[in-house]
Design a protein around this motif. Structure first.
Motif, PDB file in Angstrom:
ATOM      1  N   THR A  63       0.941  -1.250  -0.048  1.00 39.91           N
ATOM      2  CA  THR A  63       0.005  -0.244  -0.044  1.00 39.91           C
ATOM      3  C   THR A  63       0.816   1.125   0.000  1.00 39.91           C
ATOM      4  N   ASN A  64       1.952   1.068   0.617  1.00 39.48           N
ATOM      5  CA  ASN A  64       2.837   2.295   0.760  1.00 39.48           C
ATOM      6  C   ASN A  64       3.202   2.719  -0.758  1.00 39.48           C
ATOM      7  N   GLY A  65       3.755   1.531  -1.268  1.00 38.01           N
ATOM      8  CA  GLY A  65       4.108   1.678  -2.866  1.00 38.01           C
ATOM      9  C   GLY A  65       3.027   2.319  -3.732  1.00 38.01           C
ATOM     10  N   ILE A  66       1.736   1.938  -3.662  1.00 32.55           N
ATOM     11  CA  ILE A  66       0.778   2.348  -4.164  1.00 32.55           C
ATOM     12  C   ILE A  66       0.527   3.831  -4.049  1.00 32.55           C
ATOM     13  N   GLU A  67       0.628   4.237  -2.788  1.00 30.11           N
ATOM     14  CA  GLU A  67       0.376   5.544  -2.298  1.00 30.11           C
ATOM     15  C   GLU A  67       1.495   6.532  -2.942  1.00 30.11           C
ATOM     16  N   ALA A  68       2.766   5.896  -2.918  1.00 25.72           N
ATOM     17  CA  ALA A  68       3.888   6.512  -3.516  1.00 25.72           C
ATOM     18  C   ALA A  68       3.561   6.891  -5.260  1.00 25.72           C
ATOM     19  N   LEU A  69       3.092   5.821  -5.959  1.00 27.37           N
ATOM     20  CA  LEU A  69       2.612   6.323  -7.320  1.00 27.37           C
ATOM     21  C   LEU A  69       1.575   7.104  -7.613  1.00 27.37           C
ATOM     22  N   PHE A  70       0.577   6.970  -6.749  1.00 27.86           N
ATOM     23  CA  PHE A  70      -0.429   8.211  -6.572  1.00 27.86           C
ATOM     24  C   PHE A  70       0.278   9.592  -6.488  1.00 27.86           C
ATOM     25  N   GLU A  71       1.109   9.569  -5.553  1.00 24.78           N
ATOM     26  CA  GLU A  71       1.674  10.978  -5.154  1.00 24.78           C
ATOM     27  C   GLU A  71       2.478  11.504  -6.394  1.00 24.78           C
ATOM     28  N   LEU A  72       3.408  10.444  -6.867  1.00 23.32           N
ATOM     29  CA  LEU A  72       4.119  10.656  -8.172  1.00 23.32           C
ATOM     30  C   LEU A  72       3.453  10.929  -9.449  1.00 23.32           C
TER      31      LEU A  72
END
Length: 622
Positions: free
Chosen positions: A554-563
């Motif tokens: 989930t942290n990786g997914i949130e990082a993609l959203f933020e990116l």
């Protein structure tokens, strides 16, 4: 493109009737854009079952039993539980001759070593011989190593002696001390067998090849230094195993050096006649039962459990490390789970037959290997020799020639210092060489278990560095092909105007998601600066090749959203390419696929470049 559609666009290509390379100035042809599919749906139970199986049952132990008759299943079950049934049917006289020679050779070490190691544990010397009889028999049936010679070892003996003697005097309360020693052995075996039954053998996989090379060399040096006592004729010698205390003991007792003893090493007959060390009375007879001496209640139970767990860990680590060391020399596998169960069960049985903690001995295994052992029958031969000794030959061991023992051990272990392997590590992988040196100097200067722990810690650090700071690459197109590779690695790979193509070579976890996000933004800033400096085409799109991203949380997914959000503020589009099944499923459930749109997900980099370039061209964008 989209994750649910196939589209056909006109694009440029120098090849007639073939798929176009992803360049914006080529001639027109038809390019098919493929969809990225979701993996087949699975229930939460199915996913958990697969994950559990991959972690604890990577070898799929039930596969051999499928489509088999009941008779064959029984045979396969026996072979799985008792490895002796696997190789026993192919055993012949040629193998027996080799095993008899090696078994008798290690028996010549097992008897004096058993006596001396028992003294290190503050136990009666005869207990050391008992411990060289029953455990090797059990291991020969359950163990998976062909060369591991089982018996008492110095590390476990020293630790047990020091831990128990802190609370109970081995001289003033010898019965209680003996009870605690047997009880500690029982708990050591219980702990070891439990790890094997729970299929936690993968824990031992942290003993990497560089770790084993360093461990082998360090242990060889330590064992060799220990023989200076016999070779120099020193009477008062340190019981410690580290390099500095041993060398300090050697030079602080120079008055005890015997030049006669040193010269006697030149002649076998002189050794037999003059190098004798009085042991004391050793009673005849087989192992007496000791199950009635196991201590399961009282004030010292916690001490017995703690001692058992610590000595169990140390002996298990040493035994499996030694077993894998010699297995690697002969290119066969040692099953970590089976080794845990074999060592555990032999210690549990040993605790009921007047034995204390045993495992694979480095020095005896080295002699066993060099003597030509082929199977675990060498342990049976050794145990048989100890049996004969216990029944008939105990008076002959009133005197033990230590110099012979020292010479045999030295000959065996010196050849195990593999300089070439260490040099190869230096040439191939500096970090692996560093791990090897940590293991070597840890064993040499600290202790065998702590040396291994240090090396394992360095290996874990290497893993963490790879996970927390994964590699990212910039890709370019190899002219005339649909192949995209690193622009630094391939000179013929050229950047595509308007695109920054990046590849991530790691799972995207909480430990690296922030780093990856910042690293990609840094790539973007550097690319824009390069374009500005060279007056190139405006950067429009960031393509992230996720082929090597094996998983995401989930942290990786949130990082993609933020990116994606931060790139959109800079009028840049984020495109994902070829996420693997499990990653694609999580991206779909998190709705990030919907937010990316139809032109935000592609199967290949080539199709992404071709489709987006044609779209920009159709809208009149340069």
């Amino acid at each position: 493109m989209g994750h649910g559609t196939n589209r056909v666009e006109d694009m440029a290509s120098p090849n007639n009737g073939t798929t176009a390379p992803a360049t914006a100035n080529a001639r027109e042809t038809i390019v098919e854009i493929h969809s990225v599919c979701l993996p087949p749906k699975k229930t939460a139970f199915q996913k958990l079952k697969k994950r559990f199986g991959d972690v604890f049952f990577p070898d799929d132990p039930l596969e051999r039993f499928r489509n088999q008759t009941w008779r064959n299943r029984v045979i396969l079950c026996l072979q799985s539980l008792f490895p002796i049934f696997t190789w026993g049917s192919q055993y012949d006289l040629k193998l027996l001759r080799s095993d008899v020679v090696s078994g008798l050779t290690i028996a010549s070490l097992a008897i004096p070593q058993g006596i001396s190691y028992a003294k290190l544990a503050n136990l009666p010397p005869i207990v050391g011989l008992y411990s060289s009889f029953v455990p090797p028999l059990i291991y020969s049936v359950l163990g998976s190593s062909k060369h591991l010679a089982v018996g008492p070892v110095s590390i476990a003996s020293l630790v047990m002696g020091s831990m128990l003697s802190e609370s109970v005097s081995p001289t003033q309360d010898s019965i209680l001390y003996l009870k605690l020693a047997f009880t500690s052995t029982f708990f050591a075996g219980l702990f070891q067998a439990s790890l094997g039954l729970l299929r936690l053998g993968f824990v031992i996989d942290f003993l990497s090849k560089p770790t084993l090379i360093g461990f082998t060399a360090g242990a060889a040096v330590i064992v060799s230094l220990q023989q200076l006592k016999g070779l120099l004729g020193i009477v008062h010698f340190t019981g410690k195993m580290q390099f500095i205390p041993v060398m300090s003991s050697v030079f602080s007792h120079r008055s005890e050096w015997s030049w006669e003893t040193i010269l006697m090493g030149l002649g076998f007959l002189a050794i037999l006649l003059t190098t004798r060390h009085i042991i004391g009375h050793l009673p005849k007879g087989l192992n007496p039962p000791s199950s009635n001496m196991l201590y399961f209640s009282g004030t010292h139970l916690a001490l017995a459990i703690k001692t058992g767990i610590i000595t169990g860990i140390l002996s298990l680590t040493e035994g499996i490390a030694v077993g894998r060391t010699f297995a690697s020399l002969k290119n066969y596998q040692v099953n970590g789970n089976k080794e845990m169960m074999a060592i555990g069960f032999m210690n549990m049985a040993g605790s009921c037959t007047s034995c204390y903690v045993t495992t694979g001995s480095f020095s005896r295994s080295a002699v066993n290997y060099n003597a030509g052992a082929k199977t675990a029958v060498s342990n049976i031969v050794m145990a048989s020799a100890v049996l004969v000794t216990l029944l008939f030959l105990m008076p002959l061991f009133y005197y033990t020639p230590n110099l012979i023992l020292a010479a045999i051990i030295l000959t065996a272990v010196i050849g195990l210092i593999d300089y070439q392997a260490a040099y190869k590590l230096w040439k191939v992988d500096k970090f692996d060489f560093f791990t090897c040196m940590c293991s070597f100097f840890g064993v040499l200067l600290v202790s065998v278990p702590l040396g291994l722990a240090i090396a394992v810690g360095v290996s874990v650090l290497k893993i963490l560095l790879h996970v927390t700071r994964p590699n990212t690459l910039e890709f370019g197109n190899i002219q005339g092909t649909q192949i995209y590779q690193s622009v630094k690695r391939y000179r013929e790979a050229s950047r595509i105007p308007g695109f920054l193509i990046l590849a991530v070579e790691s799972p995207i976890y909480f430990a690296n998601s922030t780093y990856l996000q910042e690293r990609i933004l840094r790539w973007t800033r550097e690319e824009e600066a390069r374009i500005k400096e060279n007056n190139g085409s405006t950067l429009k799109c960031i393509i992230l090749d996720m082929t090597a991203v094996s998983s995401i949380d989930t942290n990786g997914i949130e990082a993609l959203f933020e990116l994606r959000r931060r790139l959109e503020k800079q009028s840049l589009q984020l495109v994902l390419v070829n996420p693997v099944g499990s990653v694609m499923e999580k991206l779909h459930k998190s709705k990030i696929i919907e937010s990316l749109g139809l032109s935000g997900l592609y199967l290949t980099v080539g199709e992404a470049v071709a489709d987006l370039s044609s779209t920009w061209k159709a809208h009149g964008q340069p």
